[in-house]
Scaffold this motif. Sequence first.
Motif, PDB file in Angstrom:
ATOM      1  N   GLY A 163       0.790  -1.223   0.000  1.00 28.38           N
ATOM      2  CA  GLY A 163       0.000   0.000   0.000  1.00 28.38           C
ATOM      3  C   GLY A 163       0.822   1.272   0.000  1.00 28.38           C
ATOM      4  N   ALA A 164       2.150   1.162   0.192  1.00 25.32           N
ATOM      5  CA  ALA A 164       2.988   2.363   0.201  1.00 25.32           C
ATOM      6  C   ALA A 164       3.093   2.940  -1.210  1.00 25.32           C
ATOM      7  CB  ALA A 164       4.372   2.036   0.743  1.00 25.32           C
ATOM      8  N   ARG A 165       3.258   4.248  -1.298  1.00 26.33           N
ATOM      9  CA  ARG A 165       3.273   4.920  -2.586  1.00 26.33           C
ATOM     10  C   ARG A 165       4.635   5.536  -2.855  1.00 26.33           C
ATOM     11  NH1 ARG A 165      -2.364   8.279  -1.589  1.00 26.33           N
ATOM     12  NH2 ARG A 165      -3.803   6.533  -1.872  1.00 26.33           N
ATOM     13  N   LEU A 166       4.957   5.669  -4.129  1.00 28.49           N
ATOM     14  CA  LEU A 166       6.201   6.312  -4.534  1.00 28.49           C
ATOM     15  C   LEU A 166       6.158   7.785  -4.150  1.00 28.49           C
ATOM     16  CD1 LEU A 166       8.886   6.122  -6.179  1.00 28.49           C
ATOM     17  CD2 LEU A 166       7.539   6.827  -8.178  1.00 28.49           C
ATOM     18  N   TYR A 167       7.043   8.194  -3.224  1.00 24.83           N
ATOM     19  CA  TYR A 167       7.078   9.566  -2.710  1.00 24.83           C
ATOM     20  C   TYR A 167       5.716  10.005  -2.163  1.00 24.83           C
ATOM     21  CZ  TYR A 167      11.450   9.748  -5.322  1.00 24.83           C
ATOM     22  OH  TYR A 167      12.696   9.487  -5.814  1.00 24.83           O
ATOM     23  N   GLU A 218       3.860   0.730 -26.201  1.00 27.65           N
ATOM     24  CA  GLU A 218       3.226   2.039 -26.285  1.00 27.65           C
ATOM     25  C   GLU A 218       4.315   3.118 -26.288  1.00 27.65           C
ATOM     26  OE1 GLU A 218       0.117   2.506 -26.737  1.00 27.65           O
ATOM     27  OE2 GLU A 218      -0.635   0.484 -26.351  1.00 27.65           O
ATOM     28  N   VAL A 219       4.070   4.229 -27.011  1.00 28.42           N
ATOM     29  CA  VAL A 219       5.093   5.277 -27.117  1.00 28.42           C
ATOM     30  C   VAL A 219       4.541   6.688 -26.979  1.00 28.42           C
ATOM     31  CG1 VAL A 219       6.682   3.915 -28.527  1.00 28.42           C
ATOM     32  CG2 VAL A 219       4.889   5.265 -29.633  1.00 28.42           C
ATOM     33  N   SER A 220       3.309   6.858 -26.492  1.00 27.68           N
ATOM     34  CA  SER A 220       2.717   8.198 -26.568  1.00 27.68           C
ATOM     35  C   SER A 220       2.143   8.725 -25.259  1.00 27.68           C
ATOM     36  CB  SER A 220       1.588   8.193 -27.613  1.00 27.68           C
ATOM     37  OG  SER A 220       0.584   7.254 -27.245  1.00 27.68           O
ATOM     38  N   ALA A 221       2.493   8.140 -24.125  1.00 27.78           N
ATOM     39  CA  ALA A 221       1.901   8.599 -22.858  1.00 27.78           C
ATOM     40  C   ALA A 221       2.630   9.828 -22.327  1.00 27.78           C
ATOM     41  CB  ALA A 221       1.949   7.484 -21.828  1.00 27.78           C
ATOM     42  N   ARG A 222       1.906  10.662 -21.564  1.00 28.17           N
ATOM     43  CA  ARG A 222       2.473  11.820 -20.868  1.00 28.17           C
ATOM     44  C   ARG A 222       1.924  11.842 -19.450  1.00 28.17           C
ATOM     45  NH1 ARG A 222       6.779  14.734 -22.465  1.00 28.17           N
ATOM     46  NH2 ARG A 222       5.901  16.647 -21.601  1.00 28.17           N
ATOM     47  N   PRO A 223       2.673  12.385 -18.496  1.00 27.94           N
ATOM     48  CA  PRO A 223       2.204  12.386 -17.104  1.00 27.94           C
ATOM     49  C   PRO A 223       1.003  13.294 -16.892  1.00 27.94           C
ATOM     50  CG  PRO A 223       4.198  13.684 -17.343  1.00 27.94           C
ATOM     51  CD  PRO A 223       3.987  12.991 -18.654  1.00 27.94           C
ATOM     52  N   ASN A 224       0.244  13.009 -15.826  1.00 31.05           N
ATOM     53  CA  ASN A 224      -0.895  13.843 -15.473  1.00 31.05           C
ATOM     54  C   ASN A 224      -0.428  15.218 -15.010  1.00 31.05           C
ATOM     55  OD1 ASN A 224      -2.635  11.765 -16.043  1.00 31.05           O
ATOM     56  ND2 ASN A 224      -2.751  11.044 -13.934  1.00 31.05           N
ATOM     57  N   LEU A 225      -1.332  16.217 -15.123  1.00 30.38           N
ATOM     58  CA  LEU A 225      -0.987  17.580 -14.752  1.00 30.38           C
ATOM     59  C   LEU A 225      -1.188  17.852 -13.262  1.00 30.38           C
ATOM     60  CD1 LEU A 225      -2.460  19.571 -17.777  1.00 30.38           C
ATOM     61  CD2 LEU A 225      -0.102  18.873 -17.376  1.00 30.38           C
ATOM     62  N   CYS A 226      -1.999  17.047 -12.580  1.00 31.80           N
ATOM     63  CA  CYS A 226      -2.265  17.259 -11.158  1.00 31.80           C
ATOM     64  C   CYS A 226      -1.822  16.040 -10.361  1.00 31.80           C
ATOM     65  CB  CYS A 226      -3.748  17.523 -10.923  1.00 31.80           C
ATOM     66  SG  CYS A 226      -4.360  19.012 -11.732  1.00 31.80           S
ATOM     67  N   LYS A 227      -1.159  16.307  -9.244  1.00 29.73           N
ATOM     68  CA  LYS A 227      -0.675  15.238  -8.390  1.00 29.73           C
ATOM     69  C   LYS A 227      -0.930  15.605  -6.930  1.00 29.73           C
ATOM     70  CE  LYS A 227       3.090  14.010 -11.552  1.00 29.73           C
ATOM     71  NZ  LYS A 227       2.617  12.655 -11.885  1.00 29.73           N
ATOM     72  N   THR A 228      -0.969  14.584  -6.081  1.00 31.25           N
ATOM     73  CA  THR A 228      -1.089  14.814  -4.647  1.00 31.25           C
ATOM     74  C   THR A 228      -0.003  14.031  -3.927  1.00 31.25           C
ATOM     75  OG1 THR A 228      -3.479  15.140  -4.761  1.00 31.25           O
ATOM     76  CG2 THR A 228      -2.550  14.625  -2.606  1.00 31.25           C
ATOM     77  N   PHE A 229       0.843  14.747  -3.174  1.00 30.37           N
ATOM     78  CA  PHE A 229       1.865  14.132  -2.344  1.00 30.37           C
ATOM     79  C   PHE A 229       1.313  13.983  -0.922  1.00 30.37           C
ATOM     80  CE2 PHE A 229       4.343  16.014  -5.728  1.00 30.37           C
ATOM     81  CZ  PHE A 229       5.364  15.099  -5.946  1.00 30.37           C
ATOM     82  N   GLN A 230       1.495  12.822  -0.338  1.00 29.42           N
ATOM     83  CA  GLN A 230       1.130  12.615   1.063  1.00 29.42           C
ATOM     84  C   GLN A 230       2.416  12.723   1.878  1.00 29.42           C
ATOM     85  OE1 GLN A 230      -2.118  12.156   2.117  1.00 29.42           O
ATOM     86  NE2 GLN A 230      -1.298  12.471   4.163  1.00 29.42           N
ATOM     87  N   HIS A 231       2.669  13.931   2.385  1.00 30.53           N
ATOM     88  CA  HIS A 231       3.935  14.171   3.068  1.00 30.53           C
ATOM     89  C   HIS A 231       3.838  13.742   4.526  1.00 30.53           C
ATOM     90  CE1 HIS A 231       7.456  16.330   4.646  1.00 30.53           C
ATOM     91  NE2 HIS A 231       7.909  16.257   3.411  1.00 30.53           N
ATOM     92  N   PRO A 232       4.866  13.086   5.082  1.00 31.40           N
ATOM     93  CA  PRO A 232       4.776  12.586   6.457  1.00 31.40           C
ATOM     94  C   PRO A 232       4.750  13.678   7.517  1.00 31.40           C
ATOM     95  CG  PRO A 232       6.988  12.242   5.565  1.00 31.40           C
ATOM     96  CD  PRO A 232       6.122  12.675   4.423  1.00 31.40           C
TER      97      PRO A 232
END
Length: 283
Positions: A163-167, A218-232
Amino acid sequence: MDRAELAGFLRSRRERITPADVGLPAGRRRRTPGLRREEVAQLAFISNEYYTRLEQAKAPRPSREVLAGLARALRLSDAERDYLHHLAGAPPGPPPGPSREVRPSILALLDRLPMAAAVVLSATYEVLAWNPLAAALMEDFSALSRRDRNLLRRAFLEPRPQGARLYGLSDGEEFAESAVPQLRAVAARYPDDPELTALIAELREGSAHFARLWDAREVSARPNLCKTFQHPVVGPIAVVCDVLDITDRDQRVVIYTADPGSPSEEALRLLSVVGTQRLDVPG
């Protein structure tokens, strides 16, 4: 081929590098500054005798493969690599791999963004530069080896608790799925880069998930524009992610900002003060 200048240039580049820079022990009886000739030869995968003759201006013209090995061993910048090839009478072609040299103006830009977290990524997702807020939000990259600053290794190979997330990213899985198609496009641009080839092989072998995504081609993906960090320390931080392409270096500046007046902006402001230090939260 300018043998005398080539010899002097190689010697000057060798003397500026310390053994620690390339992961070699310093030893006690080191009389010369920088690396020894035999150490450069070892790192460049050529014979010590041939490298010595190069520094003595007595060697025949080196091949492009030898020049590429010397450029890696001596950690030459892009401009220095081109100069080396011209001295050897072999004008350089396209670089064999993505550039890792960040322009000073881009480094200055990061410092001018005190309320934005910003990193510079290579084409292979290595974090090349970052500002203090990015270190506070994501990780203290200065404490990591170059190998561990690759985001794809962190996403696919680093074990994390269930369940842990990257950053702490809410869309860490989406990042992984968008990054692999971009890496495939990078592999097509640099088919002769041994470091990139080794990275892909390592990811395929160590992650069945990466292997499935890679084989999808696949060769055409781009990252999402909105992100949420869960900071400790400061909790959730919702940010907008803007990506600026540096086309001549095949690099990207990724900038994370929060909406003005939002709780996330206040959280970023607190992080800019706290930095990377750990806070003891009262029990």
